[in-house]
Design a protein around this motif. Structure first.
Motif, PDB file in Angstrom:
ATOM      1  N   LEU A 170       1.033  -1.104  -0.129  1.00 32.27           N
ATOM      2  CA  LEU A 170       0.055   0.057  -0.115  1.00 32.27           C
ATOM      3  C   LEU A 170       1.045   1.307  -0.077  1.00 32.27           C
ATOM      4  CD1 LEU A 170      -2.739  -0.985   2.733  1.00 32.27           C
ATOM      5  CD2 LEU A 170      -2.657  -1.350   0.284  1.00 32.27           C
ATOM      6  N   VAL A 171       1.036   2.041  -1.036  1.00 35.05           N
ATOM      7  CA  VAL A 171       1.554   3.227  -1.171  1.00 35.05           C
ATOM      8  C   VAL A 171       0.871   4.577  -0.945  1.00 35.05           C
ATOM      9  CG1 VAL A 171       3.251   4.297  -2.751  1.00 35.05           C
ATOM     10  CG2 VAL A 171       3.086   1.977  -2.943  1.00 35.05           C
ATOM     11  N   TYR A 172       1.286   5.118   0.122  1.00 31.06           N
ATOM     12  CA  TYR A 172       0.837   6.437   0.579  1.00 31.06           C
ATOM     13  C   TYR A 172       1.515   7.583  -0.398  1.00 31.06           C
ATOM     14  CZ  TYR A 172      -0.241  10.583   3.348  1.00 31.06           C
ATOM     15  OH  TYR A 172      -0.426  11.718   3.647  1.00 31.06           O
ATOM     16  N   GLU A 173       0.483   7.797  -1.428  1.00 31.41           N
ATOM     17  CA  GLU A 173       0.984   8.680  -2.581  1.00 31.41           C
ATOM     18  C   GLU A 173       0.751  10.495  -2.294  1.00 31.41           C
ATOM     19  OE1 GLU A 173       0.978   5.386  -5.923  1.00 31.41           O
ATOM     20  OE2 GLU A 173      -0.665   6.793  -5.895  1.00 31.41           O
ATOM     21  N   ALA A 174      -0.351  10.520  -1.661  1.00 33.76           N
ATOM     22  CA  ALA A 174      -0.827  11.632  -1.471  1.00 33.76           C
ATOM     23  C   ALA A 174      -1.902  11.505  -0.034  1.00 33.76           C
ATOM     24  CB  ALA A 174      -1.211  12.516  -2.513  1.00 33.76           C
ATOM     25  N   PRO A 175      -2.271  12.793   0.378  1.00 31.25           N
ATOM     26  CA  PRO A 175      -3.404  12.625   1.442  1.00 31.25           C
ATOM     27  C   PRO A 175      -4.866  12.057   0.909  1.00 31.25           C
ATOM     28  CG  PRO A 175      -2.233  14.659   1.622  1.00 31.25           C
ATOM     29  CD  PRO A 175      -1.687  14.066   0.578  1.00 31.25           C
ATOM     30  N   TRP A 176      -5.066  11.082   1.592  1.00 34.45           N
ATOM     31  CA  TRP A 176      -6.435  10.193   1.321  1.00 34.45           C
ATOM     32  C   TRP A 176      -6.115   9.139  -0.130  1.00 34.45           C
ATOM     33  CZ3 TRP A 176     -10.347  10.374   4.556  1.00 34.45           C
ATOM     34  CH2 TRP A 176     -10.403  11.420   5.468  1.00 34.45           C
ATOM     35  N   GLN A 177      -4.911   9.150  -0.247  1.00 32.67           N
ATOM     36  CA  GLN A 177      -4.507   8.144  -1.543  1.00 32.67           C
ATOM     37  C   GLN A 177      -3.512   7.386  -1.139  1.00 32.67           C
ATOM     38  OE1 GLN A 177      -3.685   9.927  -5.442  1.00 32.67           O
ATOM     39  NE2 GLN A 177      -5.044  11.635  -4.599  1.00 32.67           N
ATOM     40  N   MET A 178      -4.036   5.927  -1.077  1.00 32.53           N
ATOM     41  CA  MET A 178      -3.095   4.937  -0.555  1.00 32.53           C
ATOM     42  C   MET A 178      -3.173   3.616  -1.390  1.00 32.53           C
ATOM     43  SD  MET A 178      -1.677   3.975   3.164  1.00 32.53           S
ATOM     44  CE  MET A 178      -3.369   3.157   3.697  1.00 32.53           C
ATOM     45  N   PRO A 179      -3.052   3.633  -2.576  1.00 28.97           N
ATOM     46  CA  PRO A 179      -3.435   2.433  -3.393  1.00 28.97           C
ATOM     47  C   PRO A 179      -2.681   1.395  -3.171  1.00 28.97           C
ATOM     48  CG  PRO A 179      -2.346   4.062  -4.880  1.00 28.97           C
ATOM     49  CD  PRO A 179      -2.645   4.630  -3.596  1.00 28.97           C
ATOM     50  N   LEU A 180      -3.113   0.071  -3.599  1.00 30.78           N
ATOM     51  CA  LEU A 180      -2.128  -1.145  -3.647  1.00 30.78           C
ATOM     52  C   LEU A 180      -1.553  -1.317  -5.026  1.00 30.78           C
ATOM     53  CD1 LEU A 180      -1.870  -4.111  -2.117  1.00 30.78           C
ATOM     54  CD2 LEU A 180      -3.361  -4.903  -3.829  1.00 30.78           C
TER      55      LEU A 180
ATOM     56  N   PRO B  40       4.593  11.552   1.804  1.00 29.69           N
ATOM     57  CA  PRO B  40       4.582  10.615   0.760  1.00 29.69           C
ATOM     58  C   PRO B  40       5.721  11.051  -0.515  1.00 29.69           C
ATOM     59  CG  PRO B  40       2.834  12.265   0.761  1.00 29.69           C
ATOM     60  CD  PRO B  40       3.448  12.332   1.995  1.00 29.69           C
ATOM     61  N   PRO B  41       5.977  10.077  -1.126  1.00 33.65           N
ATOM     62  CA  PRO B  41       5.447   8.757  -1.350  1.00 33.65           C
ATOM     63  C   PRO B  41       6.131   7.680  -0.200  1.00 33.65           C
ATOM     64  CG  PRO B  41       6.989   8.854  -3.033  1.00 33.65           C
ATOM     65  CD  PRO B  41       6.914  10.271  -2.252  1.00 33.65           C
ATOM     66  N   MET B  42       5.417   6.929   0.532  1.00 30.16           N
ATOM     67  CA  MET B  42       6.077   6.092   1.454  1.00 30.16           C
ATOM     68  C   MET B  42       5.016   4.882   1.732  1.00 30.16           C
ATOM     69  SD  MET B  42       4.461   6.424   4.702  1.00 30.16           S
ATOM     70  CE  MET B  42       5.709   6.228   5.995  1.00 30.16           C
TER      71      MET B  42
END
Ligand SMILES: [Zn+2]
Ligand SMILES: [Zn+2]
Length: 339
Positions: A4-14, A53-55
């Motif tokens: 699960l990559v936290y890419e931006a606030p409210w965005q953490m897609p697989l 992000p990204p992390m």
């Protein structure tokens, strides 16, 4: 591997990301269970600045060593482990004083910019590993970290046998602290929270009195059960201005207030009422020896951490779960993901 990559606030897609490779002194841990922490949920919304992000988040986990880097001795692939996620430098004044939890150069797996365990595998310095006994399940192994937080708060707080303890917040940390202060010899334990479900779990775990401030007057309940001058010991495990202020109002003169909750950055407090009543306020952050002690508390059955695990879900469910927790649409106490 999947993560699960936290890419931006409210965005953490697989996402599919590169497999981690162990550097010197490191191992790879194949993650078997990882807890969803409130600090990840706050980080996900971008409100705290403690996840950049990204992390990849995730710091409460257990797993199996799957690869061993150069210079690592004592660990073999297949070893069952849980991982101390806070990384200290070992050289600063606080580390040398035996306080690595407040290391002056600290970092952490799954925090700020360092990748954590919302993934099939994670890269870990070997010195962060603790053996996970065979009788402790993967899910219970993911509860070692939050239990250590509760035990550290209990250890820092002076509690005399039979002292009444008032706890704000019946989330994971509040409830684990409840079990820890019970172990330490607390008398009556009063727990307050806005969620009827969480209060019910608190009663199951040994709270003597539970108060929902939407339904009852908290101050009146404290005065009834702890005496008219308040509780000798108060623990704040919410992290909000209102509960922090109430923690100071409801402590007895000469009493101790421990703050574990840590989301609201600035609050206003009544300074003279702290001074003239000689209130001691202390912060409790992470843990030191409590990490190893938490493993033993779970192994020996002293603390029932699985009572808090209300859902075990595949990693792919993580984005939905974290979003619902952030929107307040989910009342589960602890959700564990299994990559
Ligand atoms: Zn946590
Ligand atoms: Zn240090």
């Amino acid at each position: 591997m999947k993560a699960l990559v936290y890419e931006a606030p409210w965005q953490m897609p697989l996402r599919e990301v590169a497999d981690p490779e162990p550097q010197s002194g490191e191992v790879i841990v194949a993650v078997r269970a990882v807890g969803v922490c409130g600090s990840d949920v706050h980080g996900f919304t971008g409100s705290t600045g403690r996840r950049i992000p990204p992390m990849i988040m995730g710091h409460e986990f257990s797993g199996e060593v799957s690869a061993v880097g150069a210079g690592v001795s004592g660990w073999q692939p297949g070893a069952r482990v849980t991982v101390l996620p806070t990384i200290s430098c070992g050289a600063c004044a606080n580390c040398r004083a035996g306080l690595p939890n407040i290391c002056l150069n600290r970092s952490g797996l799954g925090m700020m910019t360092t990748d954590g365990a919302y993934a099939e595998a994670v890269r870990v310095p070997a010195r962060q590993l603790y053996p996970l006994p065979a009788e402790v399940s993967w899910e219970a192994g993911a509860m070692v970290e939050p239990l250590a937080v509760g035990m550290h708060a209990a250890n820092l707080t002076p509690i005399q046998l039979m002292d009444t303890v008032l706890i704000f917040g019946a989330g994971t940390i509040g409830l684990l602290t409840l079990m820890a202060v019970r172990l330490k010899g607390a008398g009556k334990i009063i727990v307050t929270d806005l969620s009827p479900h969480r209060l019910e779990v608190a009663r199951r775990l040994g709270a003597d009195v539970t108060v929902n401030p939407r339904e009852a007057d908290l101050a009146a309940a404290v005065h009834e059960h702890a005496g008219p001058s308040g509780a000798p010991v108060v623990i704040e495990a919410v992290g909000a201005a209102a509960t922090a202020r109430q923690s100071l109002e409801l402590v007895r003169p000469g009493g101790h207030v421990t703050w574990i909750g840590n989301s609201q950055p600035m609050i206003e407090i009544n300074m003279p009422s702290i001074v003239t009543r000689e209130i001691t306020i202390r912060g409790a952050y992470a843990f030191n020896r409590e990490f190893g002690d938490a493993i033993e508390a779970i192994r020996s059955g002293s603390v029932d951490v699985m009572a808090l695990v209300e859902d075990v879900l595949p990693l792919a469910e993580g984005p939905r779960v974290v979003t619902e927790l952030a929107k307040g649409q989910l009342d589960a106490i602890k959700i564990v993901l299994k990559p």
